[in-house]
Scaffold this motif. Structure first.
Motif, PDB file in Angstrom:
ATOM      1  N   ALA A 146       0.828  -1.207   0.000  1.00  0.00           N
ATOM      2  CA  ALA A 146       0.000   0.000   0.000  1.00  0.00           C
ATOM      3  C   ALA A 146       0.865   1.262   0.000  1.00  0.00           C
ATOM      4  O   ALA A 146       2.037   1.240   0.401  1.00  0.00           O
ATOM      5  CB  ALA A 146      -0.927  -0.009   1.222  1.00  0.00           C
ATOM      6  N   ASP A 147       0.269   2.345  -0.466  1.00  0.00           N
ATOM      7  CA  ASP A 147       1.023   3.602  -0.561  1.00  0.00           C
ATOM      8  C   ASP A 147       1.576   4.052   0.785  1.00  0.00           C
ATOM      9  O   ASP A 147       2.638   4.667   0.857  1.00  0.00           O
ATOM     10  CB  ASP A 147       0.131   4.702  -1.153  1.00  0.00           C
ATOM     11  N   ASN A 148       0.856   3.760   1.855  1.00  0.00           N
ATOM     12  CA  ASN A 148       1.288   4.188   3.191  1.00  0.00           C
ATOM     13  C   ASN A 148       1.931   3.061   3.988  1.00  0.00           C
ATOM     14  O   ASN A 148       1.965   3.096   5.217  1.00  0.00           O
ATOM     15  CB  ASN A 148       0.099   4.746   3.970  1.00  0.00           C
ATOM     16  N   ALA A 149       2.455   2.049   3.304  1.00  0.00           N
ATOM     17  CA  ALA A 149       3.014   0.881   3.984  1.00  0.00           C
ATOM     18  C   ALA A 149       4.196   1.264   4.866  1.00  0.00           C
ATOM     19  O   ALA A 149       5.035   2.078   4.493  1.00  0.00           O
ATOM     20  CB  ALA A 149       3.460  -0.158   2.946  1.00  0.00           C
ATOM     21  N   GLU A 150       4.235   0.660   6.041  1.00  0.00           N
ATOM     22  CA  GLU A 150       5.341   0.913   6.960  1.00  0.00           C
ATOM     23  C   GLU A 150       6.675   0.508   6.355  1.00  0.00           C
ATOM     24  O   GLU A 150       7.704   1.149   6.592  1.00  0.00           O
ATOM     25  CB  GLU A 150       5.126   0.140   8.271  1.00  0.00           C
TER      26      GLU A 150
END
Length: 784
Positions: A110-114
């Motif tokens: 995902a775009d906001n992946a850790e």
């Protein structure tokens, strides 16, 4: 029951926490003993009704179950995967559950992946556009889209998504022994695996404008709830792999009609998805001794140029598996054969799927490597229980139940290098081998990577060595771990370390545990004891969830070998092996008949008197007082102190005649005693393997157990009796202990080659590791 569950969950947390401070745990700090050979004690969990002190499952052992019925479709036009699943979850634990945790691993992309945020990054003076582009955040729309979560009756359930984990809140607690039905609809944009990395996704072949789909971690999967840690809901960030629940699967896979699908389990409708010729070939493969191409290279090439807009649904079923994956593409060759022997109680199908670029290698090797792996691993662990094992060429390496993805493509002219050949064979063995660890012996990869990768790499080494006596195995032999173990301590961590916290991941989680197990088998325990204990561990924990303590305890329980010192050093520590042969002193008894003894004493007496002062006094013809004044002479000036008296001769003969032949050899000096002094410079205690080379050219090996270090962990001395004259002594002659400095292992000291000399000497010797490129290609060009 509830009370015990609480206690064991507390232990679980304690075990995980203990790994942080384990390295420095000592029973007797500051002493030269009492540390390395103490029992692991509090470093391991307390035995209980779920896991016994022997390492076996306890009388009240339990584990959860999750069964799946899934409908999935690949939208090749929009590169989207759509799915709908029904999960039947059985709570076999003694605990009522207020919520369930489900894994959404595709959110890793995902775009906001850790995982896109927490790794360090640095700028260098010279960087490519691609490297710089990777540092620019870009919205690609990857990640799982959850459309519906309901119970079995269709009633919506509340849920919360935290990165790669989804908590489903239950309206009433799920009681022990009860079942829960979940229905989830979802979709996600399939990632370009060659750009985004990761284990699953698609690979696009621009030359023929076709796709290879390796669909993995693709459906919402139940997290593990266990007796030793409760929910395993540690986030998936790309490295630490999976903790999964066993269950039964029925999966309906809808793809373009000209695609070939291979998957976990057995296809239930080959009659509907294969044409008559392919179905006939499939039937032939059931009895063939050589792989049969069910889909030929010509079939694949034809499909690559004639794309169908219709769809087909392949139906697969799998029993008692912990996961499900599949491959789909129109550019696949598919071959298969039955493994008719070598696996007790089973004759599974060995199969391979591969594209045209892999055909020169995979057609010859892949399916036979699969069969060899199943037979060899079955010999060393448990008989392979599943009906099929599949190898897929996908330019990577990753494993799932009954199916794995590997690499191995030839050059355009059909040639390949030795490195590619042996690398391919090795990775197929490794990934197929994962069917045993962790697909059947189901350890928690998220927490203890070594329990699947290390054990599997060890068995990979054994399997490679049974493939070819000259197989260039990279991991397993002790001397190959030396470069890692001699690194500075700030680049090392114990094997018992969480996967995300490891700096040198491959050496730590794969190579070092594999080396340790090989040393256990060949040097510490011996093959018979080790093989029995290892098989017992696999047998006890097949289709269950073992922990490190279960492995450690079983290996000792089934062998009667105390290995706590070994686990402490190799798995809980970072010390290297560096044992030096410091001193060698030879002793020989000088006892003999009185005449010889007295002659030797006289020579020694005269030598002692003969100082430089005496010599020069004689040279100057000095007049000594006793010569000038004879009144000073007495009995002792005339006494022959070295004369042999008849009584001495008679006493000697009586003594000598009463000796045994062995005692006479010692008395006459035919047996020499060598006192060897060793220092433990590295810290990791190991056995002493000593090779003696005698002046007549013969050799002899002495093996001293590691317990010699118990009373002094830093320095030991040992005396050896030899009846031949020793020419040289070599410590660890077969390089079986991973000693990081071989320069101090010999007597007399011998010059060691420099690293450059080693490189020069080995440049052409190691098969599969040649620096000569592709000799096959050169030979082919010369023939033209």
């Amino acid at each position: 029951m509830k009370k015990y569950s609480h206690l064991i969950k507390s232990f679980g947390t304690g075990l995980l926490m203990a790994t942080v401070a384990i390295t420095h745990a000592q029973n007797n700090p500051g002493s030269n003993h009492g540390n390395k050979f103490e029992q692991l004690g509090s470093l391991l969990s307390d035995p209980n009704i779920f896991r016994t002190a022997s390492g076996a499952p306890g009388s009240m052992y339990w584990q959860q179950k999750a069964d799946y019925v899934i409908d999935v479709e690949i939208d090749e036009v929009n590169q989207v995967l759509k799915g709908s699943e029904t999960i039947t979850y059985t709570n076999n634990s003694p605990d009522p559950l207020q919520y369930l945790w489900v894994q959404l691993d595709e959110n890793e992309h995902a775009d906001n992946a850790e995982s896109k945020k927490f790794d360090q990054s640095k700028l260098r003076e010279k960087m490519s556009l691609e490297q710089l582009k990777a540092m620019v955040p870009e919205k690609k729309g990857y990640g799982v889209n959850i459309h519906k979560v309901t119970d079995g009756s269709g009633k919506a359930l509340d849920y919360t998504i935290n990165y790669t984990m989804m908590r489903i809140d239950l309206p009433v607690s799920l009681k022990p022994g009860a079942k829960m039905t979940l229905k989830i609809d979802w979709d996600y944009k399939i990632t370009d695996r060659m750009v985004e990395n990761g284990r699953g996704g698609y690979e696009h072949f621009a030359k023929d404008d076709n796709y290879l789909y390796t669909i993995t971690q693709w459906f919402p999967r139940m997290a593990v709830y266990s007796d030793f840690q409760g929910w395993q809901n540690k986030q998936f960030t790309g490295r630490g792999e999976f903790a999964l629940v066993f269950g039964d699967y029925k999966v309906n896979i809808t793809v373009p009609a000209d695609h070939i699908v291979g998957a976990t389990g057995e296809c239930q409708n080959y009659g509907q998805v294969l044409n008559a010729t392919q179905l006939s070939r499939w039937k032939q493969a059931q009895t063939a001794k050589e792989p049969i191409e069910i889909v030929t290279l010509d079939d694949a090439k034809k499909a690559m140029g004639q794309k169908s807009s219709a769809k087909k649904t392949w139906v697969y079923s799998a029993k008692n598996v912990r996961d499900f994956a599949f491959v789909s593409s129109r550019r696949l060759v598919w071959d298969a054969m039955k493994v008719n022997e070598g696996i007790e109680g089973n004759q599974p199908m060995a199969m391979s799927y591969y594209g045209p670029e892999a055909y020169p290698l995979y057609r010859r090797y892949s399916t036979k490597v699969v069969a060899h792996t199943l037979k060899t691993y079955s010999k060393f662990s448990i008989p392979y229980p599943y009906p099929v094992a599949i190898s897929v060429e996908a330019a990577n390496g990753m494993e799932y139940p009954m199916i794995c993805f590997n690499y191995g493509r030839a050059d355009e002219d059909g040639t390949y290098s030795e490195a590619v050949k042996y690398g391919m064979i090795g990775v197929i063995i490794h990934e197929v081998g994962h069917n045993f660890f962790p697909m059947i012996v189901n350890s928690d990869e998220r927490q203890w990577t070594w329990m699947d990768e290390g054990l599997n790499t060890f068995l990979q080494f054994l399997t490679e060595q049974e493939w070819d006596k000259d197989f260039p195995s990279r991991r397993g032999p002790a001397h190959r771990i030396v470069d890692y173990m001699q690194l500075p301590k700030d680049q090392l961590e114990p094997i018992m370390t969480n996967s995300e916290n490891i700096v040198q991941f491959g050496p730590n989680a794969y190579a070092k545990p594999a080396t340790a197990l090989n040393i256990l088998r060949e040097t510490i325990m011996g093959r018979e004891l080790f093989d029995y204990a290892f098989k017992e561990y696999a047998r006890r924990w097949e289709f269950k969830h073992p922990t490190p303590a279960d492995f450690f305890r079983t290996m000792e329980d089934a062998s009667a070998v105390d290995l706590d010192w070994f686990w402490r050093g190799w798995f809980f520590g970072t010390d290297p092996v560096e044992i030096s042969l410091e001193h060698v002193t030879q002793y020989r008894m000088s006892g003999s008949d009185p005449k010889k003894t007295q002659a030797e004493r006289k020579a020694a007496f005269d030598k002692d008197l003969n100082t430089i002062t005496r010599q020069r006094n004689l040279e100057e013809n000095m007049a000594f007082l006793v010569d000038k004044d004879t009144s000073l002479l007495d009995f002792y000036n005339k006494w022959d102190r070295f004369a042999v008296r008849p009584a001495d001769e008679a006493s000697y003969q009586q003594f000598y005649n009463g000796l045994s032949e062995k005692e006479k050899d010692i008395f006459n000096g035919k047996t020499s005693f060598y006192e060897l002094n060793f220092k433990n410079n590295g810290g990791l205690v190991m056995p002493l393997i000593i090779q003696w080379t005698f002046t007549d050219g013969s050799t002899e090996i002495d093996r001293i157990p590691a317990y010699i270090w118990r009373m002094d962990e830093h320095e030991v001395t040992k005396v050896f009796a030899k009846t031949k004259q020793v020419a040289s002594i070599q410590l660890d002659p077969f390089r079986e202990t991973a000693d990081i400095d071989e320069g101090n292992n010999s007597w007399p000291r011998s010059a060691q080659p420099s690293r450059f000399e080693i490189f020069q000497n080995n440049g052409r010797a190691a098969r599969g590791q040649s620096t000569e490129g592709n000799p096959m290609k050169a030979a082919k060009q010369q023939q033209r």
